[in-house]
Each structure stands twice: as C-alpha cells, then as structure tokens.
Design a protein around this motif. Structure first.
Motif, PDB file in Angstrom:
ATOM      1  N   TYR A 271      -1.868   3.909   6.798  1.00 28.81           N
ATOM      2  CA  TYR A 271      -2.527   3.281   7.969  1.00 28.81           C
ATOM      3  C   TYR A 271      -4.115   3.641   8.082  1.00 28.81           C
ATOM      4  N   THR A 272      -5.088   3.840   7.327  1.00 31.79           N
ATOM      5  CA  THR A 272      -6.399   2.934   7.050  1.00 31.79           C
ATOM      6  C   THR A 272      -6.642   1.881   6.544  1.00 31.79           C
ATOM      7  N   ALA A 273      -5.882   1.635   5.720  1.00 34.19           N
ATOM      8  CA  ALA A 273      -5.997  -0.240   5.167  1.00 34.19           C
ATOM      9  C   ALA A 273      -5.412  -0.835   6.626  1.00 34.19           C
TER      10      ALA A 273
ATOM     11  N   VAL B  11      -5.449   0.070   9.582  1.00 35.56           N
ATOM     12  CA  VAL B  11      -6.322   0.144  11.134  1.00 35.56           C
ATOM     13  C   VAL B  11      -7.275  -1.303  10.131  1.00 35.56           C
ATOM     14  N   GLN B  12      -7.674  -1.115   9.452  1.00 39.91           N
ATOM     15  CA  GLN B  12      -9.112  -1.566   8.945  1.00 39.91           C
ATOM     16  C   GLN B  12      -9.065  -3.402   8.655  1.00 39.91           C
ATOM     17  N   ARG B  13      -7.500  -3.861   8.578  1.00 39.78           N
ATOM     18  CA  ARG B  13      -6.645  -5.713   8.082  1.00 39.78           C
ATOM     19  C   ARG B  13      -7.165  -5.606   9.933  1.00 39.78           C
TER      20      ARG B  13
ATOM     21  N   ASP C  25       0.863  -1.357  -0.278  1.00 47.33           N
ATOM     22  CA  ASP C  25      -0.103   0.096   0.402  1.00 47.33           C
ATOM     23  C   ASP C  25       1.280   0.792  -0.097  1.00 47.33           C
TER      24      ASP C  25
ATOM     25  N   ASP D 189      -3.870   4.524   1.005  1.00 47.15           N
ATOM     26  CA  ASP D 189      -3.526   5.166   2.394  1.00 47.15           C
ATOM     27  C   ASP D 189      -3.232   4.436   3.408  1.00 47.15           C
TER      28      ASP D 189
END
Length: 345
Positions: free
Chosen positions: A307-309, A311-313, A300, A305
């Motif tokens: 950090y967003t990805a 956190v989602q994982r 990524d 993004d």
C-alpha cells in the motif's frame, strides 16, 4: 466460432480487447516471465486500434526494429554515465522521431514501444547492465506474448472484411505532426531525466511519462487537463478496485478473470458499446495506467509494503500528469503568441 459475424462489430472489439489482455496476462504470469505485467500492458496498447493481428513477417519486422531500438538503449547507458549531455540530447532526438512516427505516420503502437525502449532501457542501464538486459528481455518477451494472444483470440472475434482493410488511421499534416512531436518530447523528457538521476526510485514514472506523451500529443490544450488528469485519477480508482477484488481470492485464475472483466469494461467505452463523453484514448490511458499500478503491486505482495508503494507510485503519476498538463498549456500559449506576432507583422 461461426456465429461470431452475427455479433455487432463494437461488441466483437470489446470482447477481443478484454480477451487478448486476459490471455496475455495468463501466459505471462502462468509461465513466470520476467516483469510479467508488460505482456497485458502491451496487449492493451496493440489491440486498442481495431485491426487484424500482425502476420509472421510483420511481427519479425517489428521485433527487429524494437530489438535495434532496445540495443541502442543499452549502448546509451554508458554514454549517459560518462557523457550525460550528449546522451540526453540523443534520447530527446529519439523520442521526437518515435513520436513523429505515431502522429505523422499513424503508427501509434510502434511509436509507444520505441519511446519506452529509448527511455526505460538507458535508465535501467544506469543501475546495472544486467538490469537493462533483463528489461530488454522482458519487453521483447512481453511483445511476443501479446502478439500470440492476439493470434489466439482474433479468430473468435474478427473484424468485418471491409472494416479490417479500412482501419488504417489518417496521419496528420506534416507541420502539425512536427509540432506535436516536439510537444511530446518536452512532456516526456523532464520525468525521464528525473528517473536518470535515481532510476531505482523513479523507474515507474518512465512508463507513465511515455504514455502521457503519446496521449498528450493528440489532445488540445483546452481538453488536456480533463483528459490527462481525469484519466490518471480514474486509473487510481480502478487500480484500487482491481486490487481489492484480487485480495478476495488471490489466485492466477481470478487475476485473469478480473483482467478480462476490466478489459471488457474499458472496451465498452472505447468502441461505443456504452456511451462515454471521453474519447477512446482517455479509456486506453486509464487501462494502461491501472496496469502500471497493479503490476508492481503484485510483485510487491511477495514481501514488500504494497500500500505504501502503491500510494507513492500514484502520487508520482499525478505529479507527472500535472507537469504534462502545464507543459501543454505553456507551449500552446507560446505558439499562439508567435502566430499572433506573425499575423501582425
């Protein structure tokens, strides 16, 4: 190289685990292989059990078995699309059989590879056939790179001659193995079904579900929460620390050195160099989960993004782990009730 036998066996295993993962990572990212994080991930899984690396004949046999399994996964993608109920039942049977190989026959690494192949490839095939073929190639290449890394590192940190012959795990009894295989299938299938519904969004949880199934098949209901939840949360902390260290000097060499450091850190606790209240499977799950988080984050970083990805994982991994814990508690409770009724009758 001649002084290696003077090193204590746990220390040799610790250095070997970290070095194999680091060499596999260097080869995979250095040659820009597809999905390169598969190589160090498979290296950790296959090196965790202390034993000499596979010989050429054994490697060819494993590649044939894995290729057949991955080929079956490719065939199952159209079946899932047009005959979903039949396809899901076949995937469930495949997960059951592959898990039984691990808990009943002592082939943990082969079991994990088969479970990943039977779940990840059909999900990728639901997106596009070319995506599934790419994942198959990445798994096979990653497996080959992991074995090559073992061949390169093992002569420097070998097993003791007697210990290498006596390192085979002891299989469980047949009835208990069948029950653990059934329990693992119940743990793995719901997250896999979620990924089948939306493969592009939930592909990462298939790998996590497969690893959770393997770990959950070996822990009791009492220890499941501590080991499954604890290892997942701790893996998030290690992944953040790994990523922070990598951002200080983003280069392949630092990536390899950080992998070596973290691999040796996990090995110290797995092989008893450093005291730990947790079993080796706990630390192996921490290491593999950390790599599943770090690998896509590196991909990524080229334009997404991160950090967003991340956190989602991580949130998805925690939710899947909570489900696995709940499933173990419910299944063991139902089993205990059945035993009580049978005893009363």
């Amino acid at each position: 190289m001649h002084a290696t036998p003077l090193m204590p066996l746990p220390a040799r295993r610790t250095f070997r685990l970290g070095a194999v993962a680091a060499v596999a990572l260097a080869l995979a990212y250095g040659f820009a292989l597809p999905l390169p994080f598969f190589a160090p991930l498979l290296a950790l899984i296959m090196t965790a059990t202390p034993s000499p690396p596979m010989r050429t004949k054994q490697l060819l046999g494993l590649l044939v078995v894995v290729t057949i399994t991955l080929g079956v996964g490719l065939v199952m993608a159209p079946m899932l699309r047009y005959y979903p109920l039949t396809g899901v039942m076949l995937v469930a049977v495949g997960v059951f059989v592959s898990t039984y190989l691990g808990v009943g026959k002592g082939k943990a690494a082969v079991s994990t590879l088969l479970t990943i192949g039977l779940t990840m490839i059909p999900a990728a095939g639901l997106m596009a056939h070319t995506v599934a073929v790419s994942v198959v190639q990445a798994l096979l290449i990653g497996l080959g790179v992991a074995i090559v890394a073992q061949w390169l590192v093992y002569p420097w940190f070998p097993e003791d001659p007697i210990g290498a012959r006596a390192a085979k795990p002891t299989p469980d009894d047949s009835r208990e193995s069948l029950w653990l295989a059934l329990r693992t299938m119940v743990i793995v299938m719901p997250p896999v079904l979620l990924a089948f519904v939306n493969p592009s969004a939930y592909m990462a949880i298939i790998m996590k579900a497969a690893l959770l199934g393997q770990q959950g098949g070996r822990v009791s209901a009492v220890m499941a929460g501590q080991q499954l939840i604890g290892s997942t949360l701790l893996a998030g902390v290690y992944a953040f620390a790994f990523w922070f260290g990598l951002t200080l000097w983003p280069s392949l060499w630092m990536f390899v050195l950080w992998m070596l450091l973290f691999g040796m850190h996990f090995g110290r606790r797995m092989y008893g160099v450093a005291r730990s209240r947790q079993p080796p499977s706990f630390w192996l799950n921490v290491g593999t989960t950390m790599l599943i988080l770090i690998g896509p984050a590196v991909e990524d970083s080229s334009g997404g993004d991160v950090y967003t990805a991340f956190v989602q994982r991580f949130v998805l991994f925690v939710l899947v782990t909570l489900y696995a814990w709940g499933a173990i508690l419910v299944l063991e409770w139902l089993r205990a009730r059945r035993v009580q009724r049978t005893s009363a009758a």
